[in-house]
Design a protein around this motif. Sequence first.
Motif, PDB file in Angstrom:
ATOM      1  N   ARG A 197      58.905  41.270  10.538  1.00 21.10           N
ATOM      2  CA  ARG A 197      59.791  41.254   9.375  1.00 21.10           C
ATOM      3  C   ARG A 197      59.122  40.517   8.220  1.00 21.10           C
ATOM      4  NH1 ARG A 197      62.145  37.348  12.818  1.00 21.10           N
ATOM      5  NH2 ARG A 197      62.152  35.239  11.889  1.00 21.10           N
ATOM      6  N   GLY A 198      59.464  40.896   7.017  1.00 20.53           N
ATOM      7  CA  GLY A 198      58.896  40.276   5.824  1.00 20.53           C
ATOM      8  C   GLY A 198      59.380  40.997   4.574  1.00 20.53           C
ATOM      9  N   GLU A 199      58.704  40.734   3.492  1.00 21.16           N
ATOM     10  CA  GLU A 199      59.102  41.302   2.191  1.00 21.16           C
ATOM     11  C   GLU A 199      57.997  42.208   1.674  1.00 21.16           C
ATOM     12  OE1 GLU A 199      59.418  39.265  -2.038  1.00 21.16           O
ATOM     13  OE2 GLU A 199      61.203  38.778  -0.835  1.00 21.16           O
ATOM     14  N   ILE A 200      58.389  43.390   1.213  1.00 26.13           N
ATOM     15  CA  ILE A 200      57.416  44.362   0.709  1.00 26.13           C
ATOM     16  C   ILE A 200      56.882  43.910  -0.643  1.00 26.13           C
ATOM     17  CG2 ILE A 200      57.108  46.721  -0.120  1.00 26.13           C
ATOM     18  CD1 ILE A 200      59.188  47.612   1.918  1.00 26.13           C
ATOM     19  N   GLN A 201      55.567  43.976  -0.798  1.00 26.41           N
ATOM     20  CA  GLN A 201      54.915  43.670  -2.077  1.00 26.41           C
ATOM     21  C   GLN A 201      53.775  44.664  -2.292  1.00 26.41           C
ATOM     22  OE1 GLN A 201      55.944  41.594  -4.313  1.00 26.41           O
ATOM     23  NE2 GLN A 201      57.497  40.518  -3.095  1.00 26.41           N
ATOM     24  N   GLY A 202      53.502  44.986  -3.540  1.00 24.97           N
ATOM     25  CA  GLY A 202      52.357  45.825  -3.883  1.00 24.97           C
ATOM     26  C   GLY A 202      52.458  47.241  -3.369  1.00 24.97           C
ATOM     27  N   LEU A 203      53.661  47.782  -3.310  1.00 26.24           N
ATOM     28  CA  LEU A 203      53.855  49.135  -2.773  1.00 26.24           C
ATOM     29  C   LEU A 203      53.195  50.171  -3.675  1.00 26.24           C
ATOM     30  CD1 LEU A 203      55.360  50.884  -0.621  1.00 26.24           C
ATOM     31  CD2 LEU A 203      57.241  51.033  -2.282  1.00 26.24           C
ATOM     32  N   GLN A 204      52.430  51.071  -3.077  1.00 22.16           N
ATOM     33  CA  GLN A 204      51.812  52.163  -3.826  1.00 22.16           C
ATOM     34  C   GLN A 204      51.594  53.362  -2.922  1.00 22.16           C
ATOM     35  OE1 GLN A 204      47.587  51.487  -4.910  1.00 22.16           O
ATOM     36  NE2 GLN A 204      47.813  49.472  -3.936  1.00 22.16           N
ATOM     37  N   GLU A 205      51.572  54.522  -3.550  1.00 21.87           N
ATOM     38  CA  GLU A 205      51.364  55.768  -2.807  1.00 21.87           C
ATOM     39  C   GLU A 205      50.003  56.336  -3.138  1.00 21.87           C
ATOM     40  OE1 GLU A 205      53.353  60.232  -2.271  1.00 21.87           O
ATOM     41  OE2 GLU A 205      54.355  58.701  -3.495  1.00 21.87           O
TER      42      GLU A 205
END
Length: 408
Positions: A51-59
């Motif tokens: 578990r954690g927090e999403i950062q820097g999301l990219q496709e």
Amino acid sequence: MRVAMEGSIATVSQPSLDLFGDDEITFSVRELAEAVQLVLGKAFRDGVWVRGEIQGLQERGGHLYFSLTEDGPEGRATISVVLFGGTLARLRPVLQRARMRLDNGMAVRIGGTLDFYAPTGRLSFKMATIDAAYTIGRLSAERDRVLRALVSEGLLDRNKRVAMAAAPHTIGLVTSRDSAAFHDLTKELSASGLGFRIVIADTRVQGASAPEQIARAISTLAGTAGIEVIAVVRGGGARTDLAAFDAEAVARAIAASRVPILTGVGHEVDSSVADAVAHAALKTPTAVAGYLIDRVRAFVIRAEQGWSGVERRALQQLARSEQRLEVAGHGVRRAAGNALAFAEQRVLVAEARVGAVDPVRTLARGWSITRRPDGTLVRSADPLTEGDELVTTFAMSMVRSRVEGSPA
């Protein structure tokens, strides 16, 4: 391992490792990478949840890449995550049923396997599944906490008690200028023909930075002279997309506003903390526009009815005044006629009285009038002396005479 300093040159001795007996084993890089992969595979052969927090999301290329982070007393811990396109396609229905969309700042619990990629020497996490209930539960728990805090501080109804103008025309608008919400609301207001003036605060409405931006935009517009009402709007989206409107910073900005706040966030089934604390919560941005249009039109109707009532009462008062004036005119004419008749009667009586003492009539009955030459009446003979001249007037003639002898 021992480090010795000799002048400016540091020498490092070979580490002493007793893990494999007396023989010193040296791995090649590839061998070490394969060993690490083997150990990871054995240790987490059934996969692992993290578990954690999403950062820097990219496709990229149909795949999603992001970092899963956790902040703690010892700093931030990070692991790279990859969600391959095939797995994403399989998980998409799960996300849609939960009305979720992966985004930066989102707290998630994901399952998958660890992978050590030898060419880059990088440890990563291959995501295989997600616990949607974990994210929704976290959002719900945070929402409930914010609502409890607002209630305990007496802030939940504060903006509802702010008076709204009867016909607000200057509208502060908090939304993204490029959004469908902006175009839907402004199109409706423009088509009404009521001359609304809109002051836009172009703001992100989803993502990690959205709550702070929305709260700042509300505070700025609330302090802008002339703003009569603020509309906070966003179109529909996933439940996680609307999380910014459950944020405590947004709720407190609404509660602190001295200008009434209208919200139109999401679909008709959505309800946010911002809705709960706002002056009025409408279902959609278009509904917000309809609310404002209806309010102004209702005011116009009341004003027109008021003026019609004033005109009607004025005409009624004028008619009553004209009627009273006509009645008064009849009374004046009647009184004037009576007064004239009475005056004429009095004149006739006066004429009769005057006629009764008219000297001409008296003379006609045989009387005469005697005067001295200066016109003084001679009423008796006593004041006369011999030689006085007299003028005697008869009905049809006049003679002059002189006194002879003394009066008898």
